[in-house]
Motif scaffolding. Structure first.
Motif, PDB file in Angstrom:
ATOM      1  N   LYS A  86     -34.268 -46.621  43.249  1.00  0.00           N
ATOM      2  CA  LYS A  86     -33.236 -47.485  42.673  1.00  0.00           C
ATOM      3  C   LYS A  86     -31.829 -46.958  42.940  1.00  0.00           C
ATOM      4  O   LYS A  86     -30.851 -47.640  42.662  1.00  0.00           O
ATOM      5  CB  LYS A  86     -33.459 -47.629  41.162  1.00  0.00           C
ATOM      6  CG  LYS A  86     -34.707 -48.428  40.806  1.00  0.00           C
ATOM      7  CD  LYS A  86     -34.913 -48.493  39.298  1.00  0.00           C
ATOM      8  CE  LYS A  86     -36.194 -49.254  38.952  1.00  0.00           C
ATOM      9  NZ  LYS A  86     -36.432 -49.288  37.488  1.00  0.00           N
ATOM     10  N   THR A  87     -31.731 -45.713  43.450  1.00  0.00           N
ATOM     11  CA  THR A  87     -30.420 -45.148  43.770  1.00  0.00           C
ATOM     12  C   THR A  87     -29.955 -45.655  45.126  1.00  0.00           C
ATOM     13  O   THR A  87     -30.728 -46.222  45.903  1.00  0.00           O
ATOM     14  CB  THR A  87     -30.482 -43.614  43.799  1.00  0.00           C
ATOM     15  OG1 THR A  87     -31.318 -43.192  44.889  1.00  0.00           O
ATOM     16  CG2 THR A  87     -31.042 -43.063  42.487  1.00  0.00           C
ATOM     17  N   GLU A  88     -28.697 -45.423  45.435  1.00  0.00           N
ATOM     18  CA  GLU A  88     -28.153 -45.847  46.732  1.00  0.00           C
ATOM     19  C   GLU A  88     -28.813 -45.100  47.881  1.00  0.00           C
ATOM     20  O   GLU A  88     -29.056 -45.658  48.953  1.00  0.00           O
ATOM     21  CB  GLU A  88     -26.639 -45.609  46.752  1.00  0.00           C
ATOM     22  CG  GLU A  88     -25.974 -46.074  48.043  1.00  0.00           C
ATOM     23  CD  GLU A  88     -24.479 -45.801  48.046  1.00  0.00           C
ATOM     24  OE1 GLU A  88     -23.856 -45.983  49.109  1.00  0.00           O
ATOM     25  OE2 GLU A  88     -23.940 -45.403  46.994  1.00  0.00           O
TER      26      GLU A  88
END
Length: 751
Positions: free
Chosen positions: A629-631
């Motif tokens: 879900k992180t960049e």
């Protein structure tokens, strides 16, 4: 636009059927009207014990005309084909149209259906609904053929607009539609006409009928709370009972009574269950003592003595019920204080399953398994074994015989009365838990050990007799048992390798099967002997088993003559454990999906070693899901997949594995050298993080590879013309794959 009001007035409708009946009435009528070409703005369904009601607003006055065109056979087709087409359309030959096309003339039927008045459509739909209504149980009465849940007395069917209301004419087996209804059976029995739904509501309320079940529930609960508050007590909340009682009354009048002192020593759950099941009473608790000391009953009428006579009658019946409960309790205490041996002996004659033996046989298996599990959950093995042997003793008690829903809970009380340790008593209460996805998970170590043993024995037992869930069928609730194990393990953060627990339980279950269906040949005896040996060798357990009533004793010398049978027993156990673990993995996917973790993330974690350690598996999946879900997550994933694709294609083409350590001295670009350094740094951080199972730290270290990998692929051509440089770069890609694959199998992630 018009409004439609329908009321089906009958004798009392069982409370448990009313909610579904409301939904069925609404869907059947509205769907039928729409299919017939009418439209409407909104609808609402209501029920009381004596009526089902549907209100529809904004109903169109008539259906629109319909023009249907159907292509038929050629005009020169055989007469049989043309006659068949005519029969299907209901037209004559001269009513068909002839249209020229490339093949000649083709016959067409043009069927025009004029619009129909809403009243005609309503009458048809309502009659069909009444005659085909899906009651769980229905009856006939009198000389007619109509079936309804209880005798149907009247039909109110009123179509109204600004100019007034008109009855929709309808007659079903002598029940004629009208614009009249009746009020409360005792307080306002006279019939009266209505002109609209609003008029209907007002007049019903005046006739002592509260139409909306939600309004009746609110009135009951508020009245009960007021009565309890005035007595410095509190009502025990029970939403299910509240809904049921609201379906029993049209004009709710809560009344409060007291329980005689002679019954107050009974466990509160006994009082509560007895009053709920037999009398539909709400329990009233004294917050100072924690005891159930009163009750709330809901009358369906108002009386001149404010319910005094009703209360006296209810208390008389309640006293008889409580006397029975007290008798059960006192008799059960006598058995409990004597050690419960009477109950335990009785379980020998209670069949658990005809292929798995009695409840006593099952308890012996659970006790052996609980003893094995106990050290893994921080419980004392002796206490866990004792708890398992007593956990189901209350199944033979008189109280549980009367109130089966109290099983386990009564076991706790009886264990305490017998002087057993508190951990044993709690295990008796909690070993059935958790029963569902929202049920409380036990945390006491002994309770956890017995609960796990109970559920694992259920699963392995039915696996042993090949009674596995199939599709939507799960008659023995094995999916629920697996979910219970998952919640027990994950909820308590337990580090258990399920394969080991399955192994012992499968051996015990197989022995149970063979003891009931003995093999008379040498091979069957060798198999039983091998299973006994595995139980002793791998788990230190020596089960007692009888074949045809005779004890079967382990003979280790016999194993020398049947090595293949021992290998077969090991294979059966291993295969069964792996099959059961796959079933658990499927249930874990459902469990984690409900928590927002994608199926591909779970698959990536299942592919890693130690996937029978559910706590480890869930920690890994949660960390990976958060990372993605992180960049950096999706970008690193793309870089990994690019590296893996190039490497896999090169290995397939060259027929070699590029896994030999890449050497920085062959790096030609700054980006290449930077990737070497980044991989060294990441590996130095990821390796110790994985060792201590800090997946979040490992993912964070892996995220640092995103920029160097992106830069590498932007600046560097992997398949260089120089074979030494190409080989070195492919080995470098192998390092990317190996480092990332140590965290999770990223090849299984979508995207």
């Amino acid at each position: 636009m018009s409004d439609l009001l329908i009321e089906l007035f009958s004798e009392e409708i069982p409370a448990r059927m009313q909610a579904r009946a409301r939904d069925d009435l609404k869907s059947m009528i509205t769907n039928g009207l729409v299919e017939a070409g009418l439209t409407y703005a909104s609808s609402g369904a209501f029920s009381t014990p004596r009526r089902l009601v549907l209100s529809i607003e904004g109903l169109s006055a008539e259906s629109k005309p319909v023009r249907e065109e159907r292509k038929g056979p050629s005009a020169s087709a055989p007469s049989a084909a043309i006659e068949g087409f005519l029969r299907s359309t209901g037209l004559t030959l001269d009513q068909l149209e002839r249209r020229a096309d490339k093949k000649g003339e083709t016959l067409y039927a043009v069927i025009e259906k004029p619009g129909r008045a809403a009243s005609v459509i309503i009458a048809e739909v309502l009659e069909t609904t009444i005659r085909t209504f899906p009651w769980p149980k229905s009856m006939r009465w009198g000389s007619g053929n109509l079936r309804w849940v209880r005798p149907l007395h009247s039909i109110l069917c009123l179509l109204s607009d600004e100019s007034g209301g008109a009855v929709v004419p309808l007659n079903i087996d002598g029940v004629q539609s009208s614009n009249t209804t009746a009020g409360h059976r005792f307080l306002s029995p006279a019939r009266f006409p209505v002109t609209s739904f609003d008029d209907y509501l007002v007049k019903l309320k005046r006739a002592h009928v509260v139409l909306d079940s939600a309004e009746r529930e609110a009135a009951i609960w508020q009245g009960a709370q007021n009565l309890a508050f005035a007595a410095s007590m509190e009502v025990v909340e029970d939403k299910g009972l509240l809904t049921e009682v609201a379906g029993l009354v049209e004009w709710p009048v809560p009344l409060m009574g007291r329980i005689a002192d002679t019954f107050l020593a009974l466990p509160p759950e006994v009082l509560q269950t007895s009053m709920k099941e037999h009398q539909k009473f709400f329990s009233v608790r004294n917050p100072k003592t924690g005891r159930i000391e009163g009750f709330i009953t809901v009358a369906n009428t108002e009386t001149a003595d404010h319910g005094e006579t009703i209360l006296k009658g209810n208390q008389k019946v309640l006293s008889a019920r409580m006397s029975d409960a007290k008798f059960f309790w006192e008799n059960d205490l006598r058995v409990a204080k004597a050690g419960m041996s009477e109950w335990l002996d009785g379980l020998k004659s209670v069949t658990f399953h005809n292929k798995l033996g009695s409840q006593a046989d099952r308890i012996a298996r659970i006790a052996a398994l609980a003893r094995e599990i106990a050290p893994l959950v921080g419980a004392d093995p002796d206490t866990a074994e004792q708890a398992a042997k007593l956990a189901k003793a209350d199944l033979r008690s008189a109280m549980v015989g009367e109130f089966p829903e109290l099983q386990g809970l009564m076991g706790m009380y009886y264990a305490r009365e017998a002087g057993r340790p508190e951990a044993v008593a709690l295990a008796a209460r909690d070993h059935y838990s958790p029963l569902g996805p929202t049920d409380t998970v036990p945390s006491d170590p002994v309770s956890v050990a017995v609960a796990l043993a109970d559920k694992i024995d259920t699963l392995t037992g039915f696996w042993a007799i090949d009674e596995k869930p199939t599709g939507s069928k799960d008659p023995f609730a094995l999916r629920r048992a697996a979910l219970g194990v998952i919640r027990l393990v994950v909820g308590n953060g337990l580090r258990i390798h399920l394969i080991e627990s399955f192994g012992l339980s499968l051996i015990l279950s197989r022995l149970a099967v063979y003891s009931l269906e003995p093999y008379g040949d040498k091979l069957g005896g060798d198999l039983v002997n091998s299973l006994l040996f595995l139980a002793k060798r791998d788990f230190g357990v020596q089960p007692e088993i009888k074949i045809m009533g005779q004890p079967f004793v382990l003979n280790e010398e016999r194993l020398k003559d049947a090595p293949a049978t021992l290998e077969g027993a090991e294979s059966i156990t291993k295969h069964g454990s792996q099959d059961l673990l796959a079933f658990f993995h499927d249930r874990l996917k459902v469990f984690l999906k409900d928590q927002g973790i994608r199926h591909d993330v779970i698959d990536a974690c299942l592919a890693m070693p130690g996937n029978d350690d559910l706590t480890l598996l869930v920690k890994r999946a949660e960390a990976l899901a958060a990372f993605l879900k992180t960049e950096d997550g999706p970008n690193l994933l793309q870089g990994f997949k690019r590296a893996n694709t190039i490497l896999s294609q090169a290995e397939a083409k060259d027929g070699v594995e590029y896994s030999y350590g890449a050497d920085p001295k062959f790096a030609e670009t700054d980006e290449e050298r930077a990737l070497f350094a980044a991989l060294d740094t990441a590996e130095a951080q990821i390796t110790p993080a994985m060792r201590r199972e800090d997946f979040a730290a490992a993912m964070a270290a892996m995220a640092q590879l995103r920029a160097p990998i992106d830069a590498f692929f932007t600046a560097v051509q992997v398949n260089s013309d120089n074979p030494i440089i190409r080989r070195n770069r492919l080995n470098l890609l192998h390092r990317i794959r190996a480092i990332c694959a140590g965290v999770a199998d990223l090849t299984r992630i979508d995207g």
